[in-house]
Structure formats: structure tokens, C-alpha cells
Write an enzyme that holds these catalytic residues in place. Structure first.
Site, PDB file in Angstrom:
ATOM      1  N   ASP A  28       0.868  -1.175   0.000  1.00  0.00           N
ATOM      2  CA  ASP A  28       0.000   0.000   0.000  1.00  0.00           C
ATOM      3  C   ASP A  28       0.910   1.231   0.000  1.00  0.00           C
ATOM      4  OD1 ASP A  28      -1.496   2.232   0.796  1.00  0.00           O
ATOM      5  OD2 ASP A  28      -2.875   1.019   2.001  1.00  0.00           O
ATOM      6  N   HIS A 298      -5.373   0.384   0.993  1.00  0.00           N
ATOM      7  CA  HIS A 298      -6.020  -0.921   1.205  1.00  0.00           C
ATOM      8  C   HIS A 298      -7.170  -0.818   2.200  1.00  0.00           C
ATOM      9  CE1 HIS A 298      -3.615  -0.986   4.863  1.00  0.00           C
ATOM     10  NE2 HIS A 298      -4.294  -2.020   5.268  1.00  0.00           N
TER      11      HIS A 298
END
Ligand SMILES: Nc1ncnc2c1ncn2[C@@H]1O[C@H](CSCC[C@H](N)C(=O)O)[C@@H](O)[C@H]1O
Ligand SMILES: Nc1ncnc2c1ncn2[C@@H]1O[C@H](CSCC[C@H](N)C(=O)O)[C@@H](O)[C@H]1O
Lengths: 360, 360
Positions: A28, A298
Site C-alpha cells: 500500500d 487498502h
């Protein structure tokens, strides 16, 4: 209610023991950039200091802290991931600085107090997983009075949205019920048992599943149809568990889009890296999970559906009351009670609504 | 190792508390027909008798037993599903016969011994879930010496198969690894951390997930390329936990199809309703979960992949040794060690193989 540690492990920690899951977090880029910059643009907070990483996972934040010059980093991890963290520390030649400790933060003893606590403790909609409890516990036991929290602040946001998810979920719910009615007929015909007394409980179960459970989603900024409100503001240096156990907020939102549908609400969070007020960050970094075209995380956003949607237009006002509590069965999951009334721009007041949601 | 009841509840029982899940079982016509016929074609075993239903779920087997004339049915269920079972019993006017008892079978006390124990305890590949332990416990405590078990017998089957799943899963595994290598590069470039020491553990984790975990599948009978072997035969009236805790078998299979690929093995089970040898069923019923075009069950078959597949042909023989044990972390999950060697029709012996699998 007391938490059974073994049950908690079965329910919660088990996923973190997989590299696959750690890799998702490590991939991420928004999350990674924020922590990376927070550390390396504020090296003076780390250089020569003792640091505690609460829930080190793969060890990434501990390694960065060491690379930024920390004298000593205690990297605590509850799961067997600690073994991978230890290997990673070694492969990056930092074993003289980073000490990986396997255990629950709540049970661990450190040989000294620390200057910085760093942790990535945020769950969906900030507080899901209740991991901040462990950070608070670590802070109260191990942070020096002059110490800094990384991140230092956190906020929860709530905004009106439009989305097609509601209709899809309603369709799913309705198919499940159609299926059920066929099932009741068949069971009576072929097997001589009348199941219809279970129709209501089945419907409740399915409604909860499809319509009352908040949904993970990447919202597009265009789907946000009004102002966003901050419903919780947390100072990580002073917050106590009782401050976050319940999130209670009254707030107003205004619709900023003409002639549209209010299909539900989106919830997200941001965290800030400001150091301490006596010793502020040279560069304040913000990690936000707000709807964005280019910077999605995420965590995405949590969507709370309205069924049915309500026609609204620019200038309409929403007065809302929000209450989030922990689920009795599992303190890491949440329940939300949302009440609101809409005052149309004309002044007309619509009948108030009240909904119950589950963050599972 | 002792089982922590609360962990077991979190891991195992929780799904059974959903009507959605009970409905899936109640919609399995092969399963339903077998139990229905076993009861109603053998009414003399139920008429006027005391019956115990171990794990009554929605209450269906208890209700049928009562409809078949039972004097009294004890319907034991560990989860809150018991409340729905109670409502269903009442709605079908059987509350004078069926007593629903919420609790673990292991903890429950009955006021009398019973003539019949009925239970649907079978998990994937028969023994997954280890619920038969609870049936054994019930039998040893509550079945009269003259009592009957429903079902009375159970068998596990194993057969050589061909399938495209292996290539798909191998592809999934390889993409996961491609992704990993990109991730390692990116993490080094952007974040200054060398993750390559985790490549092996990540690869092991992913191999276990994609290639070593048995797969649920509806096999077509044409996918079975050789003879099927019975690897376990259980008499439900006499089996003890130590008989089923481990399944150890040596057996031979012959390939019955020309020029094909051995891609793995399929595992399934059947159970029989024969009453007792002193008092046999008027009509013996068999519930089989073997590959079938018309009669598929929610259990399907479990597929154990070979990587890579092996060219085989009619007349080739496989000598196999099979060992299934319970997973140390969770006694309801299984681990399989499979060894085998192939003797080609020509007499040529191929190098022996050994594989480890997980039934999760
Ligand atoms: N009370 C506690 N004690 C120790 N570890 C904990 C904990 N609560 C959560 N954790 C661990 O904290 C981690 C959170 S995920 C973040 C991992 C890592 N710091 C990163 O930023 O990539 C998980 O690995 C989880 O197992
Ligand atoms: N030890 C135990 N004590 C009580 N109930 C148990 C048990 N082990 C499993 N169960 C219950 O047994 C059920 C198995 S599923 C079968 C349900 C039902 N008899 C039917 O045939 O449709 C589940 O509802 C599960 O919760």
C-alpha cells in the site's frame, strides 16, 4: 467482559501470521509513503533514540527507525511473523539495533522507557480491530514523559454518498429470500416439514448480512455528495481506552450536489504525524484514506447503506447522531447506531430515520 | 493437546449458528433423501423408541424421527441454532416428543438411555471437523446395548483423477511469485529495505495455499481414471476415537484409461444405514458422495493435486501409502502424507513420490 486471549488469537491474530497479508500492507504505497516520510523527514526524533514499534509485523517500521538513526528499537509482535521480522532485520544488517520480541504488547517487559512509539494500528474506519488499545497500554507503560507518538493524531470522517451498491445488495437480499420461499415449499412437499416459522429469522439474518453490514469500497470523490464531518478527533498522546471504546457524535452535513440520491454514508479516517507540541515534527505528514482517484489505500472506505435511498438536493441539511460501540461477542468488531433527519432547503423537515449497522 | 472450548467455538461452531448454512445442508437433496428414506423405510427402529439426535442443527432429523413414531427424541445442539430448532419443532406440533437441548453433546445429561442415535456428523472427506468424536462420546454414554446407530457404517474412498485444476493452481502460484519479485524490487528501490530473505518462506506459504491444500470440487465420473480404493471402513457401533484419529492405509490402484495424465487424487466417502446386525434395516440406504453426474452433494470431493502430473496408461499400477492425522493447531483440520510408486504395465518402476497435503 474479559477477553479470552486464545479466542482472540483464533479470531484476530491468525491472519497477521501470513506473509501474504503483511505484503498487502507493505504494497500500500500511500500507507508506506506516509510512514516512510514521517520517519525520514523527522530524523531528529529518531536519531540516537529508543523506539518501540507496537505490532511490528514484517518489521518494516522498526527497520526504518533504525535506518533513521535510532540507538535501539524494540519491535514487538504477537504472531510467528516475529520470526520473519527477525530474519529481515538480520538480512538488512540491523540486528545490533532492532530487537524483535515475540509476545503480546500487554505482556512484554522492556529494559527501558522509550522516546518514540511508532505503530500502524489502524483498522477499517480507524477503530475496527481495537488495536489502539494495545498502543495506549504501551504508551502508558513505556513512553517517557517527553516522548512522541507516531502517528500523533487520528480522525474519523463521515460523509453522505451516492452508490449503486445499495441496489445490488438489495437485489442479493431479495434473491436470497426468493430462494428461501422455494426452499420452504420444497421442504414441505418432499420432506413433510413446515419451515415457514423460520422465515422471519432467516430474513433478519440476511438483512443483517447484505444491508446492515458496512461494505468495504473504493469510493470515487464524485460519489461524495455533501460536506464531510469529523466525528472523532484523537490525540494519541493523551487518549484513553474509555475515550475510544465508544464514539458518540452529533453533527451536521449539507448536500452540495443538485438533485441526487442519498444512498448512504462513507466513513474513513486520517492520521497525522506531528511529533509533540514541545518538539514538533519538522515536516508534518498526513496519511488519509479519504476517497481519492490517485491515492487509494487498502483500507478503502466503509459504506453504510440506506434502504431505500432518499432524493436530496443542494442546500438540504442533515442532522445526524452517531454512536459506535464494540460488539459484545468480539471487542474488535463494531456496531453503529445512526440517527438523522433531513431538513430540505425549503425548510421542510423529513421524518427522522434510525439505522443499525455492523462493522464485521 | 486439550481442546479449548471457546477457541473451538470461535473456529468451528460459529458457522452452524447461521440459518444460511443450515439451509445449504437442508437443500442437499442427496443428503436429505438418504436420511429421510433411512428413517421412513425403517420405521420399526423408531416407532415407540427413544432417539438421540447429535447436533440437531435446524432440528430436521429429530422432527423426522418423531414423525416416524418415536416416543421421545433428544435433540442436542451446541449453538444458538437450538432456538430455531425449538421453534421449528413447535410449529410442526411435535413439542410433546422432541426436546431440544442447547449444549455440547459432551456436557449434556439425558434422563434415560436411547434406542437409536442419529446424527449427520460427516465433514469433507468424512472426518474433517472431527465431529464423529462427539457421536462416539454420545454412543458410549447414552446408547442402550441393543441400540442402533444411524448411519451404522462409513467408508473413505480414494481414486486417481485427471483435472485441469492443477494447472490453474500452478498458474496462481506462479503469478503470486511474479508479484512477489516485483514487490521485492519495489521495496528495495523505494523504501531501502531488502525483502529477498523472505522469498523462500513466502514461496512455502503460497505453495501450501495453492498446491498442497486439498480442493473442494465436483468431479465428473470421467475424471476418475482408475479403480477407487476403500482406505477406511468404520463400524459406527464399535469405532473408538483412537480408530479414527489417524487413518493409515496401504492400497493399490490401477489405471483403467489409456494414455492419460495422473493429475492427482480424489477423496470422498459414503455412509450406510443398516440398523444393527441383530436387527437389520428393512431397507439398507446408502448415502454416497462419489463423483456423479446426477447426484452431487454439498460435500463434493476433495482433490489432492500432483505437481507435475504424470503420464499413465491402462494397466499401470499404483502402490500407495496414505496417512491422515489431525492438525496440531486445530484438531478439526487434517494433514495427509501420501507416498506412492507407479509400476508401469511394462513392469518398469517409476521413482517413488511423497507429498504432504492439508485439509483446511
Ligand atoms: N497487542 C499486540 N501485541 C503485539 N502485536 C500486535 C498486537 N496487536 C496487533 N499486533 C500485531 O500488529 C500488526 C499490525 S499490522 C502492521 C504491521 C507493520 N507494523 C507494518 O506497518 O507493516 C500485526 O502483525 C499484528 O499481529
Ligand atoms: N459436540 C457437539 N454438541 C452439540 N452439537 C454439535 C456438536 N458438534 C457439532 N454439533 C452441531 O451439529 C450440527 C452438524 S450439521 C447437521 C445439522 C442437522 N442434524 C441436519 O442434518 O441438518 C451443527 O449444527 C453443529 O453445531
Amino acid at each position: 467482559a474479559a477477553v479470552d486471549k486464545d479466542v482472540d488469537f483464533a479470531n484476530y491474530f491468525c491472519t497477521y501470521a501470513f506473509l501474504f497479508h503483511q505484503k498487502e500492507m507493505l504494497s500500500d504505497r500511500v500507507r508506506m509513503d506516509a510512514y516512510y516520510n514521517a520517519i525520514f523527514e523527522n530524523k531528529h526524533h529518531f536519531n540516537g533514540k529508543a523506539v518501540l514499534d507496537v505490532g511490528t509485523g514484517s518489521g518494516i517500521l522498526a527497520i526504518w527507525s533504525a535506518q533513521a538513526g535510532a540507538r535501539k528499537v524494540y519491535a514487538v509482535e504477537a504472531t510467528k511473523m516475529s520470526e520473519h521480522a527477525r530474519a529481515l532485520v538480520k538480512a538488512n544488517n540491523l540486528e545490533h539495533v532492532v530487537e524483535v520480541i515475540e509476545g503480546s504488547m500487554e505482556d512484554v517487559t522492556l529494559p527501558e522507557k522509550v522516546d518514540v512509539i511508532i505503530s500502524e494500528w489502524m483498522g477499517y474506519f480507524l477503530l475496527r480491530e481495537s488495536m489502539f488499545d494495545s498502543v495506549i497500554c504501551a504508551r502508558d507503560r513505556w513512553l517517557k514523559p517527553t516522548g512522541a507518538m507516531y502517528p500523533s493524531h487520528a480522525r474519523m470522517w463521515f460523509a453522505p454518498i451516492r452508490t449503486g451498491m445499495g441496489e445490488r445488495k438489495l437485489g442479493d437480499y431479495q434473491s436470497a429470500m426468493d430462494d428461501w420461499y422455494n426452499f420452504v415449499d420444497d421442504t414441505k412437499t418432499y420432506y413433510g416439514v413446515d419451515m415457514s416459522v423460520l422465515t422471519n429469522p432467516f430474513s433478519e439474518e440476511q438483512k443483517k448480512y447484505y444491508l446492515q453490514t458496512s461494505l468495504w469500497n473504493h469510493l470515487h470523490p464524485h460519489q461524495v455528495i455533501g460536506t464531510a464531518a469529523i466525528i472523532k478527533d484523537i490525540d494519541c498522546l493523551t487518549a484513553s481506552v474509555s475515550d475510544i471504546e465508544e464514539v458518540r457524535s452529533k453533527f451536521s452535513l449539507s448536500i452540495t450536489m443538485e438533485n441526487t440520491k442519498l444512498c448512504g454514508f462513507g466513513g474513513w479516517f486520517d492520521v497525522h504525524f506531528r511529533g509533540r507540541s514541545e518538539d514538533p515534527a519538522a515536516q508534518e505528514i498526513i496519511l488519509t484514506t479519504a476517497p481519492s482517484i490517485d491515492y487509494s489505500t487498502h483500507w478503502g472506505q466503509q459504506v453504510f447503506l440506506l434502504d431505500p435511498p432518499i432524493r436530496v438536493s443542494e442546500g438540504d441539511n442533515l442532522n445526524a447522531s452517531f454512536l459506535m460501540t464494540r460488539s459484545k461477542e468480539n471487542h474488535r468488531l463494531m456496531e453503529v447506531e445512526l440517527g438523522y433527519e433531513i431538513q430540505q432547503q425549503s425548510g421542510k423537515l423529513l421524518a427522522p430515520f434510525k439505522n443499525k449497522y455492523y462493522i464485521e
